[in-house]
Design a protein around this motif. Structure first.
Motif, PDB file in Angstrom:
ATOM      1  N   VAL A   1       0.833  -1.207   0.000  1.00  0.00           N
ATOM      2  CA  VAL A   1       0.000   0.000   0.000  1.00  0.00           C
ATOM      3  C   VAL A   1       0.872   1.263   0.000  1.00  0.00           C
ATOM      4  CG1 VAL A   1      -1.747   1.311   1.279  1.00  0.00           C
ATOM      5  CG2 VAL A   1      -2.013  -1.158   0.961  1.00  0.00           C
ATOM      6  N   PRO A   2       1.983   1.326   0.764  1.00  0.00           N
ATOM      7  CA  PRO A   2       2.826   2.518   0.648  1.00  0.00           C
ATOM      8  C   PRO A   2       3.370   2.723  -0.769  1.00  0.00           C
ATOM      9  CG  PRO A   2       3.330   1.383   2.686  1.00  0.00           C
ATOM     10  CD  PRO A   2       2.406   0.492   1.894  1.00  0.00           C
ATOM     11  N   PHE A   3       3.684   1.649  -1.472  1.00  0.00           N
ATOM     12  CA  PHE A   3       4.125   1.753  -2.868  1.00  0.00           C
ATOM     13  C   PHE A   3       3.012   2.351  -3.719  1.00  0.00           C
ATOM     14  CE2 PHE A   3       4.648   0.244  -7.168  1.00  0.00           C
ATOM     15  CZ  PHE A   3       6.001   0.386  -7.418  1.00  0.00           C
ATOM     16  N   LEU A   4       1.798   1.829  -3.556  1.00  0.00           N
ATOM     17  CA  LEU A   4       0.632   2.335  -4.276  1.00  0.00           C
ATOM     18  C   LEU A   4       0.427   3.816  -3.988  1.00  0.00           C
ATOM     19  CD1 LEU A   4      -2.314   2.113  -5.594  1.00  0.00           C
ATOM     20  CD2 LEU A   4      -3.036   1.424  -3.317  1.00  0.00           C
ATOM     21  N   GLU A   5       0.502   4.189  -2.720  1.00  0.00           N
ATOM     22  CA  GLU A   5       0.269   5.581  -2.354  1.00  0.00           C
ATOM     23  C   GLU A   5       1.389   6.490  -2.855  1.00  0.00           C
ATOM     24  OE1 GLU A   5      -0.673   5.453   1.829  1.00  0.00           O
ATOM     25  OE2 GLU A   5      -2.748   4.920   1.374  1.00  0.00           O
ATOM     26  N   ALA A   6       2.617   6.002  -2.892  1.00  0.00           N
ATOM     27  CA  ALA A   6       3.719   6.791  -3.460  1.00  0.00           C
ATOM     28  C   ALA A   6       3.482   7.013  -4.952  1.00  0.00           C
ATOM     29  CB  ALA A   6       5.059   6.089  -3.223  1.00  0.00           C
ATOM     30  N   LEU A   7       3.050   5.978  -5.644  1.00  0.00           N
ATOM     31  CA  LEU A   7       2.746   6.097  -7.070  1.00  0.00           C
ATOM     32  C   LEU A   7       1.657   7.144  -7.297  1.00  0.00           C
ATOM     33  CD1 LEU A   7       2.968   5.209 -10.024  1.00  0.00           C
ATOM     34  CD2 LEU A   7       1.445   3.287  -9.464  1.00  0.00           C
ATOM     35  N   LEU A   8       0.604   7.093  -6.492  1.00  0.00           N
ATOM     36  CA  LEU A   8      -0.488   8.062  -6.643  1.00  0.00           C
ATOM     37  C   LEU A   8      -0.054   9.476  -6.247  1.00  0.00           C
ATOM     38  CD1 LEU A   8      -3.525   5.944  -5.424  1.00  0.00           C
ATOM     39  CD2 LEU A   8      -2.792   6.422  -7.770  1.00  0.00           C
ATOM     40  N   LEU A   9       0.842   9.585  -5.272  1.00  0.00           N
ATOM     41  CA  LEU A   9       1.387  10.879  -4.888  1.00  0.00           C
ATOM     42  C   LEU A   9       2.125  11.503  -6.066  1.00  0.00           C
ATOM     43  CD1 LEU A   9       1.997  12.915  -2.553  1.00  0.00           C
ATOM     44  CD2 LEU A   9       4.033  11.543  -2.092  1.00  0.00           C
ATOM     45  N   LEU A  10       2.964  10.721  -6.721  1.00  0.00           N
ATOM     46  CA  LEU A  10       3.711  11.215  -7.887  1.00  0.00           C
ATOM     47  C   LEU A  10       2.768  11.579  -9.023  1.00  0.00           C
ATOM     48  CD1 LEU A  10       6.596   8.614  -7.837  1.00  0.00           C
ATOM     49  CD2 LEU A  10       6.767  11.024  -7.248  1.00  0.00           C
ATOM     50  N   HIS A  11       1.797  10.717  -9.274  1.00  0.00           N
ATOM     51  CA  HIS A  11       0.819  10.972 -10.343  1.00  0.00           C
ATOM     52  C   HIS A  11       0.050  12.266 -10.091  1.00  0.00           C
ATOM     53  CE1 HIS A  11      -3.285  10.677 -12.017  1.00  0.00           C
ATOM     54  NE2 HIS A  11      -2.636  10.250 -13.084  1.00  0.00           N
ATOM     55  N   GLY A  12      -0.262  12.533  -8.838  1.00  0.00           N
ATOM     56  CA  GLY A  12      -1.040  13.714  -8.495  1.00  0.00           C
ATOM     57  C   GLY A  12      -0.280  15.026  -8.588  1.00  0.00           C
ATOM     58  N   ALA A  13       1.034  14.943  -8.682  1.00  0.00           N
ATOM     59  CA  ALA A  13       1.873  16.151  -8.786  1.00  0.00           C
ATOM     60  C   ALA A  13       2.945  15.900  -9.843  1.00  0.00           C
ATOM     61  CB  ALA A  13       2.495  16.473  -7.436  1.00  0.00           C
ATOM     62  N   PRO A  14       2.529  15.805 -11.109  1.00  0.00           N
ATOM     63  CA  PRO A  14       3.437  15.336 -12.166  1.00  0.00           C
ATOM     64  C   PRO A  14       4.653  16.214 -12.426  1.00  0.00           C
ATOM     65  CG  PRO A  14       1.398  16.165 -13.113  1.00  0.00           C
ATOM     66  CD  PRO A  14       1.206  16.129 -11.628  1.00  0.00           C
ATOM     67  N   GLY A  15       4.622  17.470 -12.066  1.00  0.00           N
ATOM     68  CA  GLY A  15       5.776  18.336 -12.307  1.00  0.00           C
ATOM     69  C   GLY A  15       6.710  18.456 -11.119  1.00  0.00           C
ATOM     70  N   THR A  16       6.359  17.818 -10.015  1.00  0.00           N
ATOM     71  CA  THR A  16       7.137  17.940  -8.785  1.00  0.00           C
ATOM     72  C   THR A  16       8.314  16.976  -8.799  1.00  0.00           C
ATOM     73  OG1 THR A  16       5.140  18.554  -7.583  1.00  0.00           O
ATOM     74  CG2 THR A  16       6.994  17.778  -6.261  1.00  0.00           C
ATOM     75  N   ILE A  17       9.449  17.466  -8.322  1.00  0.00           N
ATOM     76  CA  ILE A  17      10.628  16.622  -8.144  1.00  0.00           C
ATOM     77  C   ILE A  17      10.665  16.226  -6.676  1.00  0.00           C
ATOM     78  CG2 ILE A  17      13.142  16.534  -8.243  1.00  0.00           C
ATOM     79  CD1 ILE A  17      12.932  18.574 -10.569  1.00  0.00           C
ATOM     80  N   TRP A  18      10.726  14.917  -6.431  1.00  0.00           N
ATOM     81  CA  TRP A  18      10.613  14.377  -5.081  1.00  0.00           C
ATOM     82  C   TRP A  18      11.938  13.797  -4.605  1.00  0.00           C
ATOM     83  CZ3 TRP A  18       6.088  14.839  -2.432  1.00  0.00           C
ATOM     84  CH2 TRP A  18       4.943  15.154  -3.179  1.00  0.00           C
ATOM     85  N   THR A  19      12.129  13.834  -3.298  1.00  0.00           N
ATOM     86  CA  THR A  19      13.204  13.094  -2.649  1.00  0.00           C
ATOM     87  C   THR A  19      12.557  11.965  -1.853  1.00  0.00           C
ATOM     88  OG1 THR A  19      13.104  14.429  -0.635  1.00  0.00           O
ATOM     89  CG2 THR A  19      14.616  15.178  -2.383  1.00  0.00           C
ATOM     90  N   ALA A  20      13.357  10.984  -1.492  1.00  0.00           N
ATOM     91  CA  ALA A  20      12.837   9.906  -0.640  1.00  0.00           C
ATOM     92  C   ALA A  20      12.358  10.479   0.692  1.00  0.00           C
ATOM     93  CB  ALA A  20      13.905   8.841  -0.418  1.00  0.00           C
TER      94      ALA A  20
END
Length: 107
Positions: free
Chosen positions: A18-37
């Motif tokens: 579920v954390p993997f799923l939620e990380a994927l959705l987090l990235l999808h929801g902010a497509p221009g954002t650059i993320w760190t771990a």
């Protein structure tokens, strides 16, 4: 309410947690954002940055995002079909959170 499409069901069953799923959705929801771990760990309330880092590496390995050598991450699916499937997942997750998380746990 209609059932989850067979393609989406199959896709959800490949997600490791579920954390993997939620990380994927987090990235999808902010497509221009650059993320760190670290940022992903904070947003998902993960206690371990190492866990978030492992999720980041797997997201990149599966072609859901691009990862730089210094560990920065941006949503960039490998192809349009994968993006469409992730978009469908995002829509369905809003309506079927419990059903989808149960699918992830069922694998």
């Amino acid at each position: 309410m209609k059932e989850i499409s067979p393609d989406l069901r199959s896709f959800v069953l490949t997600l490791p947690s579920v954390p993997f799923l939620e990380a994927l959705l987090l990235l999808h929801g902010a497509p221009g954002t650059i993320w760190t771990a670290e940022a992903i760990a904070q947003r998902l309330y993960l206690q371990s940055v190492a866990r978030a880092d492992a999720i980041v590496r797997e997201l990149a390995a599966r072609g859901f995002c691009a990862c730089t050598a210094d560990g920065l991450l941006i949503y960039r699916p490998a192809d349009d079909a994968l993006h469409a499937l992730i978009a469908e997942l995002a829509r369905e997750y809003q309506q079927r959170l419990i059903e989808i998380t149960q699918l992830v746990h069922a694998r």
